[in-house]
Design a protein around this motif. Structure first.
Motif, short mmCIF file in Angstrom:
data_model
loop_
_atom_site.label_atom_id
_atom_site.label_comp_id
_atom_site.label_asym_id
_atom_site.label_seq_id
_atom_site.Cartn_x
_atom_site.Cartn_y
_atom_site.Cartn_z
N SER A 1 0.98 -1.21 -0.12
CA SER A 1 0.02 -0.12 0.07
C SER A 1 1.01 1.16 0.09
CB SER A 1 -0.96 0.00 1.27
OG SER A 1 -0.08 0.02 2.47
N SER A 2 0.30 2.57 0.09
CA SER A 2 0.93 3.81 -0.05
C SER A 2 1.54 4.08 1.34
CB SER A 2 0.15 4.60 -0.60
OG SER A 2 -1.01 4.84 0.05
N GLY A 3 1.24 2.99 2.32
CA GLY A 3 1.52 3.33 3.74
C GLY A 3 0.37 3.23 4.75
N ILE A 4 0.69 2.47 5.74
CA ILE A 4 -0.48 2.53 6.75
C ILE A 4 -0.21 3.21 7.96
CG2 ILE A 4 0.22 0.28 7.46
CD1 ILE A 4 -2.90 -0.48 7.77
N GLU A 5 -1.17 4.07 8.54
CA GLU A 5 -0.76 4.85 9.67
C GLU A 5 -0.65 3.75 11.04
OE1 GLU A 5 -4.17 7.11 10.65
OE2 GLU A 5 -3.99 8.27 8.86
N GLU A 6 0.30 4.39 11.84
CA GLU A 6 0.68 3.24 12.84
C GLU A 6 -0.66 3.03 13.64
OE1 GLU A 6 2.90 4.59 16.90
OE2 GLU A 6 4.45 4.38 15.58
N THR A 7 -1.68 3.83 14.00
CA THR A 7 -2.83 3.23 14.69
C THR A 7 -3.52 2.18 14.04
OG1 THR A 7 -3.96 5.16 13.90
CG2 THR A 7 -2.90 5.73 16.21
N MET B 1 -2.11 0.01 12.04
CA MET B 1 -1.42 -1.13 11.86
C MET B 1 -1.60 -1.77 13.26
SD MET B 1 0.55 -3.37 10.44
CE MET B 1 1.26 -2.52 8.90
N GLN B 2 -1.81 -1.26 14.24
CA GLN B 2 -1.86 -1.67 15.60
C GLN B 2 -3.30 -2.36 15.81
OE1 GLN B 2 -0.36 1.55 18.62
NE2 GLN B 2 0.91 0.07 19.21
N GLN B 3 -4.13 -1.70 15.07
CA GLN B 3 -5.46 -2.25 15.18
C GLN B 3 -5.46 -3.56 14.21
OE1 GLN B 3 -7.80 0.82 13.94
NE2 GLN B 3 -7.97 2.00 15.63
N LEU B 4 -5.03 -3.57 13.21
CA LEU B 4 -4.90 -4.81 12.51
C LEU B 4 -4.16 -5.86 13.05
CD1 LEU B 4 -4.91 -6.45 10.11
CD2 LEU B 4 -3.02 -5.22 8.91
N SER B 5 -2.99 -5.66 13.62
CA SER B 5 -2.21 -6.45 14.32
C SER B 5 -2.95 -7.02 15.83
CB SER B 5 -0.75 -5.85 14.95
OG SER B 5 -0.07 -5.52 13.70
N LEU C 1 2.38 -9.90 23.37
CA LEU C 1 3.30 -8.96 23.30
C LEU C 1 2.65 -7.79 22.41
CD1 LEU C 1 6.59 -10.45 22.67
CD2 LEU C 1 5.80 -9.50 24.68
N VAL C 2 1.93 -7.98 21.43
CA VAL C 2 1.16 -7.25 20.66
C VAL C 2 -0.03 -6.47 21.46
CG1 VAL C 2 -0.47 -6.73 18.80
CG2 VAL C 2 1.53 -8.13 18.37
N LEU C 3 -0.63 -7.03 22.10
CA LEU C 3 -1.77 -6.89 23.05
C LEU C 3 -0.84 -5.86 24.24
CD1 LEU C 3 -4.21 -9.52 23.27
CD2 LEU C 3 -4.35 -7.36 21.94
N ALA C 4 0.00 -6.29 24.85
CA ALA C 4 0.85 -5.60 26.00
C ALA C 4 1.30 -4.36 25.30
CB ALA C 4 1.98 -6.52 26.43
N GLY C 5 1.87 -4.42 24.38
CA GLY C 5 2.25 -3.07 23.86
C GLY C 5 1.45 -1.92 23.63
N TRP C 6 -0.11 -2.47 23.05
CA TRP C 6 -1.16 -1.42 23.23
C TRP C 6 -1.33 -0.83 24.64
CZ3 TRP C 6 -6.11 -2.23 25.43
CH2 TRP C 6 -7.14 -1.50 24.87
N VAL C 7 -1.42 -2.01 25.86
CA VAL C 7 -1.43 -1.48 27.22
C VAL C 7 -0.42 -0.57 27.52
CG1 VAL C 7 -1.65 -2.38 29.61
CG2 VAL C 7 -2.79 -3.56 27.59
#
Length: 364
Positions: A151-157, A159-163, A296-302
């Motif tokens: 893609s042309s680039g995905i926003e960090e937020t 990407m975190q939601q997708l992850s 770890l993905v969910l912990a990063g969000w917390v």
């Protein structure tokens, strides 16, 4: 007492040495090395304590306990590093753990077991099931990066939601694999247990649950303390050694966290229990991909850290190569020393590639 246990007991001396080095300010490199050496025996004793408690609580709860604490050391190190903001190292340690279990651990097990026994066997149906689960895990960690690259680039937020969505799916799959292996199709995983019972038919007293629970708690606490020392000295020590964040995460951290499991897998392979060895190596990779990485993905969000499943593309190439060759080697349910050599050669080539990869030196 086995040579392995004697070595682990001897390495315990580095726990107080690393703590003394921290308070006496001996330097980051000294603290980093001694903390690494101190974590290895603590991880081993955590594994022993978990196994002893599992004997008392029964196969179902014991299996869940083993699954939960199987990669506790790596999870603790990663959580400490994540909280400190070393996201790139945490991501690299995830892919590195998968690679090291599939290539280094399984390779040494097949090599050393194959040198003692001409050909070793393990249930091919279990190998195929593990291969299918590993393929799913590889696809899951590939897709977020593919979305970003194509893609042309995905926003960090975003990407975190997708992850986070992918992480929840992977945790659900992990729960289903536990249900499959411990309940609905437990008979497929009973080969190793049956062999152990046959070898030791004499009645042995049940382990002291309170004692081993205490050992588990103390070791967990000490691993957390040692991880703090390791992470605090990580940036300066790796810069002094000229190592990149990519190489440190993919090669150094997984070897430290997995050392005890490596020893166990190789030991049982040399006793002609290749089914147990494959279970340790491949099962640990699955646990990293289906449980540790999503947590770890969910912990990063917390924790407010930008932890997602958007990896360095070269890491994903390495994971894909590792999964393909490991599945190819184990699909027939047989192994020999040459197949072990091929896995180790692949790991060595990937290690050299990561070492010479033109990433920025140091951790940042």
């Amino acid at each position: 007492m086995s040579v392995k246990n004697i070595i682990f007991i001897g390495l315990l001396v580095f726990v107080p040495i690393s703590m003394a080095g921290h308070f006496l300010q001996w330097g980051s490199l000294t603290i980093f090395i001694t903390a690494c050496l101190g974590i290895i025996p603590l991880a081993a004793w955590m594994g022993i304590a978990t196994e002893e408690i599992a004997v008392v609580v029964g196969p179902n709860l014991g299996g869940l306990l083993n699954a939960t604490f199987g990669n506790a050391t790596e999870l603790i190190i990663a959580l400490v590093a994540l909280n400190a903001g070393f996201v790139s190292v945490v991501k690299a340690s995830i892919t590195g753990s998968i690679i090291s279990n599939l290539l280094l651990v399984l390779g040494f097990s097949m090599l050393l077991g194959g040198l003692r026994y001409k050909q070793q066997e393990f249930p091919p149906i279990v190998a195929r099931l593990n291969a299918s689960a590993m393929n799913l895990a590889a696809i899951a960690i590939l897709l977020p990066t593919a979305v970003d690259v194509t893609s042309s680039g995905i926003e960090e937020t975003r990407m975190q939601q997708l992850s986070s969505g992918v992480a929840i799916v992977l945790i659900l799959v992990y729960g289903l694999t536990l249900l499959f292996s411990m309940k609905t199709h437990a008979y497929l995983c009973e080969v190793g247990e049956a062999q152990q019972e046959d070898e030791d038919p004499t009645h042995t007293p049940k382990p002291n649950t309170l004692l081993w629970t205490g050992v588990l708690l103390v070791c967990t606490l000490l691993v957390a303390l040692e991880s703090e020392l390791l992470v605090d000295s990580l940036e300066e020590a790796t810069s002094m050694l000229g190592l990149t964040a990519l190489f440190t995460g993919v090669i150094v951290v997984p070897i430290i966290g997995n050392a005890a499991e490596h020893a166990t897998a190789v030991t049982v392979a040399m006793k002609n229990k290749m089914d147990l060895s494959v279970s340790v190596a491949v099962g640990s990779s699955l646990q990293i991909a289906l449980f540790v990485a999503p947590v770890l993905v969910l912990a990063g969000w917390v924790l407010g850290q930008p932890m997602d499943l958007n990896f360095n593309p070269f890491e994903l190439v390495a994971v894909t190569v590792s999964v393909l060759i490991a599945n190819s080697v184990s699909s027939d349910g047989r192994s020999d020393w040459l197949e072990g050599t091929l896995l180790l050669a692949t790991y060595l080539i990937l290690g050299l590639a990561f070492y010479f990869h033109p990433a920025i030196p140091g951790i940042g």
